[in-house]
Design a protein around this motif. Structure first.
Motif, PDB file in Angstrom:
ATOM      1  N   PRO A 158       0.851  -1.192   0.000  1.00  9.62           N
ATOM      2  CA  PRO A 158       0.000   0.000   0.000  1.00  9.62           C
ATOM      3  C   PRO A 158       0.892   1.249   0.000  1.00  9.62           C
ATOM      4  CG  PRO A 158      -0.673  -1.541   1.719  1.00  9.62           C
ATOM      5  CD  PRO A 158       0.627  -2.030   1.159  1.00  9.62           C
ATOM      6  N   THR A 159       0.698   2.105  -0.991  1.00 11.60           N
ATOM      7  CA  THR A 159       1.604   3.225  -1.227  1.00 11.60           C
ATOM      8  C   THR A 159       0.847   4.539  -1.216  1.00 11.60           C
ATOM      9  OG1 THR A 159       2.993   1.775  -2.566  1.00 11.60           O
ATOM     10  CG2 THR A 159       3.317   4.138  -2.838  1.00 11.60           C
ATOM     11  N   LEU A 160       1.345   5.479  -0.427  1.00  9.16           N
ATOM     12  CA  LEU A 160       0.798   6.833  -0.382  1.00  9.16           C
ATOM     13  C   LEU A 160       1.715   7.721  -1.204  1.00  9.16           C
ATOM     14  CD1 LEU A 160      -1.229   8.896   0.766  1.00  9.16           C
ATOM     15  CD2 LEU A 160       0.235   9.066   2.779  1.00  9.16           C
ATOM     16  N   ILE A 161       1.138   8.404  -2.176  1.00  8.83           N
ATOM     17  CA  ILE A 161       1.910   9.229  -3.113  1.00  8.83           C
ATOM     18  C   ILE A 161       1.420  10.668  -2.997  1.00  8.83           C
ATOM     19  CG2 ILE A 161       2.472   9.618  -5.547  1.00  8.83           C
ATOM     20  CD1 ILE A 161       1.610   6.547  -5.872  1.00  8.83           C
ATOM     21  N   VAL A 162       2.341  11.572  -2.733  1.00 15.74           N
ATOM     22  CA  VAL A 162       1.997  12.984  -2.609  1.00 15.74           C
ATOM     23  C   VAL A 162       2.292  13.668  -3.936  1.00 15.74           C
ATOM     24  CG1 VAL A 162       2.402  15.136  -1.370  1.00 15.74           C
ATOM     25  CG2 VAL A 162       2.540  12.949  -0.151  1.00 15.74           C
ATOM     26  N   LEU A 163       1.259  14.242  -4.526  1.00 16.70           N
ATOM     27  CA  LEU A 163       1.442  14.981  -5.780  1.00 16.70           C
ATOM     28  C   LEU A 163       1.513  16.468  -5.471  1.00 16.70           C
ATOM     29  CD1 LEU A 163      -1.024  13.143  -8.195  1.00 16.70           C
ATOM     30  CD2 LEU A 163       1.434  12.780  -7.897  1.00 16.70           C
ATOM     31  N   VAL A 189      -5.282   5.074   5.657  1.00 13.13           N
ATOM     32  CA  VAL A 189      -4.521   4.423   4.583  1.00 13.13           C
ATOM     33  C   VAL A 189      -3.505   3.421   5.139  1.00 13.13           C
ATOM     34  CG1 VAL A 189      -2.810   4.888   2.777  1.00 13.13           C
ATOM     35  CG2 VAL A 189      -4.853   6.317   2.964  1.00 13.13           C
ATOM     36  N   ARG A 190      -2.836   3.775   6.224  1.00 12.60           N
ATOM     37  CA  ARG A 190      -1.796   2.928   6.820  1.00 12.60           C
ATOM     38  C   ARG A 190      -0.788   2.445   5.768  1.00 12.60           C
ATOM     39  NH1 ARG A 190      -3.728   1.041  12.052  1.00 12.60           N
ATOM     40  NH2 ARG A 190      -5.848   1.805  12.312  1.00 12.60           N
ATOM     41  N   PRO A 191      -0.139   3.407   5.107  1.00 14.20           N
ATOM     42  CA  PRO A 191       0.759   3.015   4.011  1.00 14.20           C
ATOM     43  C   PRO A 191       1.996   2.284   4.514  1.00 14.20           C
ATOM     44  CG  PRO A 191       1.060   5.319   4.538  1.00 14.20           C
ATOM     45  CD  PRO A 191      -0.098   4.836   5.377  1.00 14.20           C
ATOM     46  N   LYS A 192       2.495   1.387   3.686  1.00 12.90           N
ATOM     47  CA  LYS A 192       3.792   0.756   3.959  1.00 12.90           C
ATOM     48  C   LYS A 192       4.907   1.570   3.309  1.00 12.90           C
ATOM     49  CE  LYS A 192       2.194  -3.973   4.484  1.00 12.90           C
ATOM     50  NZ  LYS A 192       2.252  -5.342   3.943  1.00 12.90           N
ATOM     51  N   LEU A 193       4.531   2.341   2.285  1.00  8.49           N
ATOM     52  CA  LEU A 193       5.489   3.167   1.554  1.00  8.49           C
ATOM     53  C   LEU A 193       4.852   4.529   1.298  1.00  8.49           C
ATOM     54  CD1 LEU A 193       8.113   3.534  -0.157  1.00  8.49           C
ATOM     55  CD2 LEU A 193       6.831   2.592  -2.088  1.00  8.49           C
ATOM     56  N   ILE A 194       5.645   5.574   1.530  1.00 10.17           N
ATOM     57  CA  ILE A 194       5.211   6.940   1.202  1.00 10.17           C
ATOM     58  C   ILE A 194       6.232   7.500   0.221  1.00 10.17           C
ATOM     59  CG2 ILE A 194       4.744   9.263   2.066  1.00 10.17           C
ATOM     60  CD1 ILE A 194       3.993   7.991   4.752  1.00 10.17           C
ATOM     61  N   LEU A 195       5.758   7.919  -0.945  1.00 11.68           N
ATOM     62  CA  LEU A 195       6.618   8.513  -1.979  1.00 11.68           C
ATOM     63  C   LEU A 195       6.346  10.004  -2.063  1.00 11.68           C
ATOM     64  CD1 LEU A 195       6.371   5.992  -4.964  1.00 11.68           C
ATOM     65  CD2 LEU A 195       8.337   6.400  -3.470  1.00 11.68           C
ATOM     66  N   PRO A 203       6.037   3.294   8.198  1.00  5.69           N
ATOM     67  CA  PRO A 203       6.164   3.217   6.732  1.00  5.69           C
ATOM     68  C   PRO A 203       7.579   3.583   6.298  1.00  5.69           C
ATOM     69  CG  PRO A 203       5.137   5.282   7.352  1.00  5.69           C
ATOM     70  CD  PRO A 203       5.378   4.517   8.630  1.00  5.69           C
ATOM     71  N   LYS A 204       7.973   3.062   5.158  1.00  9.63           N
ATOM     72  CA  LYS A 204       9.226   3.499   4.539  1.00  9.63           C
ATOM     73  C   LYS A 204       8.881   4.782   3.794  1.00  9.63           C
ATOM     74  CE  LYS A 204      12.994   1.442   2.688  1.00  9.63           C
ATOM     75  NZ  LYS A 204      13.648   0.315   2.046  1.00  9.63           N
ATOM     76  N   ILE A 205       9.633   5.834   4.050  1.00  9.87           N
ATOM     77  CA  ILE A 205       9.373   7.137   3.432  1.00  9.87           C
ATOM     78  C   ILE A 205      10.539   7.448   2.492  1.00  9.87           C
ATOM     79  CG2 ILE A 205       8.927   9.586   3.816  1.00  9.87           C
ATOM     80  CD1 ILE A 205       8.060   8.748   6.710  1.00  9.87           C
ATOM     81  N   ILE A 206      10.207   7.669   1.240  1.00 13.35           N
ATOM     82  CA  ILE A 206      11.233   7.960   0.238  1.00 13.35           C
ATOM     83  C   ILE A 206      10.944   9.328  -0.380  1.00 13.35           C
ATOM     84  CG2 ILE A 206      12.267   7.261  -1.952  1.00 13.35           C
ATOM     85  CD1 ILE A 206      11.649   4.375  -1.174  1.00 13.35           C
TER      86      ILE A 206
END
Length: 180
Positions: free
Chosen positions: A8-13, A99-105, A131-134
């Motif tokens: 599950p990925t959270l993406i900030v635009l 959302v409980r993301p595992k990854l945040i981009l 979450p892993k935050i990149i």
């Protein structure tokens, strides 16, 4: 049947070039792994919503979007942006919790700061898994990090840069070559 694990990925635009760079980055990934994708877009950013719909045209079942308050508007003073950032922070907490993301981009817009801090706070409070935050710094940042990058370097975030000289000035960054 052996099914691949998904992330599950959270993406900030962000607006303008940030959104373009994010979709160039995403186009090089296996979207079957990074799903569901949860996008956050500033309420005033109509262009990013349009680009997201074009990008996700065939995969709408694997994505969701939330519109959030901007942390800082273009031309807004740094002092007044403290208050808009605080407001944005409190409004994104329920989104990150849901959302409980595992990854945040993230890749640069100030809108990502409240999301990153909210996710870390919820993790510290044991309400979500860490979450892993990149953070991928923009290709146009050749000599120095953006304000967002400068702030995020003090948090547990993976900061990826596209120019090798940035690692000399910012030791927490990792040079990954040109992505976009």
């Amino acid at each position: 049947m052996n099914q691949k694990k998904t992330i599950p990925t959270l993406i900030v635009l962000g607006s303008g070039g940030h959104t373009t760079e994010m979709f160039r980055l995403l186009s090089g990934t296996d979207l079957n792994i990074y799903k569901p994708r949860y996008y956050t877009i500033a309420t005033t950013d109509k262009m990013s919503a349009k680009k997201m719909n074009e990008f996700e045209l065939n995969t709408l079942k694997d994505m969701d979007v939330s519109f959030i308050n901007r942390s800082r508007h273009v031309g807004q003073s740094y002092f007044s942006s403290i208050f808009t950032t605080l407001w944005a922070f409190f409004t994104v907490i329920p989104i990150v919790y849901r959302v409980r993301p595992k990854l945040i981009l993230v890749n640069g817009p100030g809108t990502c700061i409240p999301i990153v801090i909210a996710s870390l706070l919820l993790w510290v409070l044991f309400l979500i898994n860490r979450p892993k935050i990149i953070f991928v710094e923009s290709i146009c940042r050749v000599q120095s990090l953006s304000l967002t990058g400068k702030i995020l370097q003090y948090l547990p975030v993976h900061i990826l840069v596209q120019w090798p000289q940035l690692t000399e000035h910012y030791p927490k960054t990792q040079y990954i070559g040109r992505l976009v």
